[in-house]
Design a protein around this motif. Structure first.
Motif, PDB file in Angstrom:
ATOM      1  N   UNK A 162     -22.242 -69.465  66.289  1.00 45.88           N
ATOM      2  CA  UNK A 162     -22.927 -69.926  67.568  1.00 45.88           C
ATOM      3  C   UNK A 162     -22.633 -71.162  68.047  1.00 45.88           C
ATOM      4  N   UNK A 163     -22.170 -72.079  67.066  1.00 50.53           N
ATOM      5  CA  UNK A 163     -21.722 -73.328  67.354  1.00 50.53           C
ATOM      6  C   UNK A 163     -20.350 -73.415  67.745  1.00 50.53           C
ATOM      7  N   UNK A 164     -19.313 -73.052  67.037  1.00 52.20           N
ATOM      8  CA  UNK A 164     -18.220 -73.129  67.525  1.00 52.20           C
ATOM      9  C   UNK A 164     -17.141 -71.772  67.830  1.00 52.20           C
ATOM     10  N   UNK A 165     -17.911 -70.703  67.635  1.00 55.10           N
ATOM     11  CA  UNK A 165     -17.250 -69.350  67.900  1.00 55.10           C
ATOM     12  C   UNK A 165     -16.200 -68.939  66.765  1.00 55.10           C
ATOM     13  N   UNK A 166     -16.471 -69.578  65.811  1.00 59.05           N
ATOM     14  CA  UNK A 166     -15.846 -68.922  64.452  1.00 59.05           C
ATOM     15  C   UNK A 166     -16.106 -68.012  63.934  1.00 59.05           C
ATOM     16  N   UNK A 167     -15.730 -66.704  64.941  1.00 59.71           N
ATOM     17  CA  UNK A 167     -16.288 -65.162  64.270  1.00 59.71           C
ATOM     18  C   UNK A 167     -15.712 -64.696  62.697  1.00 59.71           C
ATOM     19  N   UNK A 168     -14.734 -65.259  62.410  1.00 59.31           N
ATOM     20  CA  UNK A 168     -13.984 -64.993  61.116  1.00 59.31           C
ATOM     21  C   UNK A 168     -15.003 -65.558  59.968  1.00 59.31           C
ATOM     22  N   UNK A 169     -15.748 -66.318  60.227  1.00 53.29           N
ATOM     23  CA  UNK A 169     -16.247 -67.342  59.155  1.00 53.29           C
ATOM     24  C   UNK A 169     -17.213 -66.241  58.160  1.00 53.29           C
ATOM     25  N   UNK A 170     -17.972 -65.391  58.812  1.00 49.06           N
ATOM     26  CA  UNK A 170     -18.868 -64.429  58.103  1.00 49.06           C
ATOM     27  C   UNK A 170     -18.039 -63.599  57.131  1.00 49.06           C
ATOM     28  N   UNK A 171     -17.132 -62.755  57.705  1.00 44.74           N
ATOM     29  CA  UNK A 171     -16.645 -61.702  56.563  1.00 44.74           C
ATOM     30  C   UNK A 171     -15.886 -62.398  55.660  1.00 44.74           C
ATOM     31  N   UNK A 172     -15.191 -63.726  55.823  1.00 41.81           N
ATOM     32  CA  UNK A 172     -14.285 -64.265  54.611  1.00 41.81           C
ATOM     33  C   UNK A 172     -15.354 -64.725  53.519  1.00 41.81           C
ATOM     34  N   UNK A 173     -16.458 -65.487  54.221  1.00 40.51           N
ATOM     35  CA  UNK A 173     -17.552 -65.880  53.170  1.00 40.51           C
ATOM     36  C   UNK A 173     -18.041 -64.899  52.612  1.00 40.51           C
ATOM     37  N   UNK A 174     -18.452 -63.671  53.050  1.00 41.96           N
ATOM     38  CA  UNK A 174     -18.729 -62.540  52.426  1.00 41.96           C
ATOM     39  C   UNK A 174     -17.961 -61.790  51.279  1.00 41.96           C
ATOM     40  N   UNK A 175     -16.682 -61.817  51.533  1.00 45.67           N
ATOM     41  CA  UNK A 175     -15.450 -61.133  50.682  1.00 45.67           C
ATOM     42  C   UNK A 175     -15.635 -62.262  49.160  1.00 45.67           C
ATOM     43  N   UNK A 176     -16.001 -63.328  49.516  1.00 48.09           N
ATOM     44  CA  UNK A 176     -15.940 -64.219  48.522  1.00 48.09           C
ATOM     45  C   UNK A 176     -16.905 -63.819  47.318  1.00 48.09           C
ATOM     46  N   UNK A 177     -17.804 -63.325  47.632  1.00 52.18           N
ATOM     47  CA  UNK A 177     -18.827 -62.554  46.914  1.00 52.18           C
ATOM     48  C   UNK A 177     -18.394 -61.503  45.998  1.00 52.18           C
ATOM     49  N   UNK A 178     -17.558 -60.663  46.475  1.00 52.30           N
ATOM     50  CA  UNK A 178     -17.222 -59.311  45.868  1.00 52.30           C
ATOM     51  C   UNK A 178     -16.980 -59.408  44.535  1.00 52.30           C
ATOM     52  N   UNK A 179     -15.996 -60.355  44.175  1.00 55.39           N
ATOM     53  CA  UNK A 179     -15.627 -60.524  42.536  1.00 55.39           C
ATOM     54  C   UNK A 179     -16.961 -60.700  41.717  1.00 55.39           C
ATOM     55  N   UNK A 180     -17.793 -61.562  42.267  1.00 51.96           N
ATOM     56  CA  UNK A 180     -19.249 -61.742  41.365  1.00 51.96           C
ATOM     57  C   UNK A 180     -19.934 -60.692  41.408  1.00 51.96           C
ATOM     58  N   UNK A 181     -20.231 -59.763  42.433  1.00 47.83           N
ATOM     59  CA  UNK A 181     -20.880 -58.729  42.457  1.00 47.83           C
ATOM     60  C   UNK A 181     -20.277 -57.217  41.527  1.00 47.83           C
ATOM     61  N   UNK A 182     -18.890 -57.140  41.645  1.00 45.28           N
ATOM     62  CA  UNK A 182     -18.179 -56.134  40.626  1.00 45.28           C
ATOM     63  C   UNK A 182     -18.245 -56.667  39.300  1.00 45.28           C
ATOM     64  N   UNK A 183     -18.102 -57.794  39.065  1.00 45.28           N
ATOM     65  CA  UNK A 183     -18.101 -58.238  37.510  1.00 45.28           C
ATOM     66  C   UNK A 183     -19.492 -58.023  36.898  1.00 45.28           C
ATOM     67  N   UNK A 184     -20.733 -58.445  37.582  1.00 48.01           N
ATOM     68  CA  UNK A 184     -21.700 -58.358  37.271  1.00 48.01           C
ATOM     69  C   UNK A 184     -22.263 -56.932  37.058  1.00 48.01           C
TER      70      UNK A 184
END
Length: 211
Positions: A162-184
């Motif tokens: 909404x602020x700067x049009x950085x559309x890729x921020x959401x999927x990259x931040x979400x992917x950073x969670x996957x390792x944590x989710x898989x491990x737990x």
């Protein structure tokens, strides 16, 4: 203390039902896949909370409670893996098709409120889990904390877009969670499948002594 754990799980289920309805409705109206996904994740948390309510209401001898505990841990672990698969799929798809999150004031406000509520709820669950020595409740607390990370990624994605049009921020931040989710998730599944330890009876001990 068990009644306090039950109150936390009832609140978890009620909160996530409401959160899911708001997120999915807002996501459909705004055409936002991120918001719809956030709402679907809320119902994974509902399923996990329902399992924990069943576990906490299960009473019996030590063997029955151990079996119920392991079944609850196993289901929580499966929901972790389901959440990891969903996050991976949606994030990769967004990066490939370059699909930006749609601006949604309701979505941003919902993410902010959830980002406040979920860590507090997870902290309370971990505290009670330690007091009643429930591994299933401790695992569920981690899943609640993981959902707060999803709230953060949703807020980050919607806000930066909404602020700067950085559309890729959401999927990259979400992917950073996957390792944590898989491990737990995998650790919870291993714990749930582990056979209960057999305790020696006085009879068996005396038999060994005779041998």
């Amino acid at each position: 203390m068990r009644w306090k754990a039950l109150r936390l799980e009832y609140f978890t289920v009620g909160w996530n039902v409401l959160e899911g309805v708001i997120a999915i409705t807002a996501g459909v109206l705004a055409g936002s896949i991120a918001l719809v996904g956030f709402g679907l994740d809320s119902y994974i948390e509902v399923a996990s909370g329902a399992v924990l309510i069943w576990r906490l209401r299960t009473h019996g001898d030590e063997g029955e409670e151990e079996t119920a505990e392991k079944r609850a841990i196993l289901v929580v672990g499966v929901t972790f893996l389901a959440l990891a698969l969903y996050v991976s799929y949606e994030s990769i798809k967004k990066l490939i098709v370059q699909e930006p999150p749609t601006e949604s004031l309701i979505g941003i406000l919902l993410a902010i409120v959830s980002l406040i509520v979920m860590p507090l709820l997870a902290w309370q669950k971990r505290k009670v889990a330690a007091q009643i020595q429930s591994r299933a409740l401790a695992a569920d607390a981690l899943e609640t904390l993981a959902c707060s990370y999803l709230s953060f990624t949703l807020l980050l994605g919607l806000g930066l877009n909404a602020a700067w049009g950085w559309w890729w921020a959401d999927p990259l931040a979400a992917l950073a969670m996957v390792f944590f989710l898989l491990r737990e998730g995998w650790e919870a599944i291993e714990e749930g499948w582990k056979a209960p330890e057999k305790q020696e009876t006085p009879c068996s001990s005396s038999e060994k002594d005779r041998r």
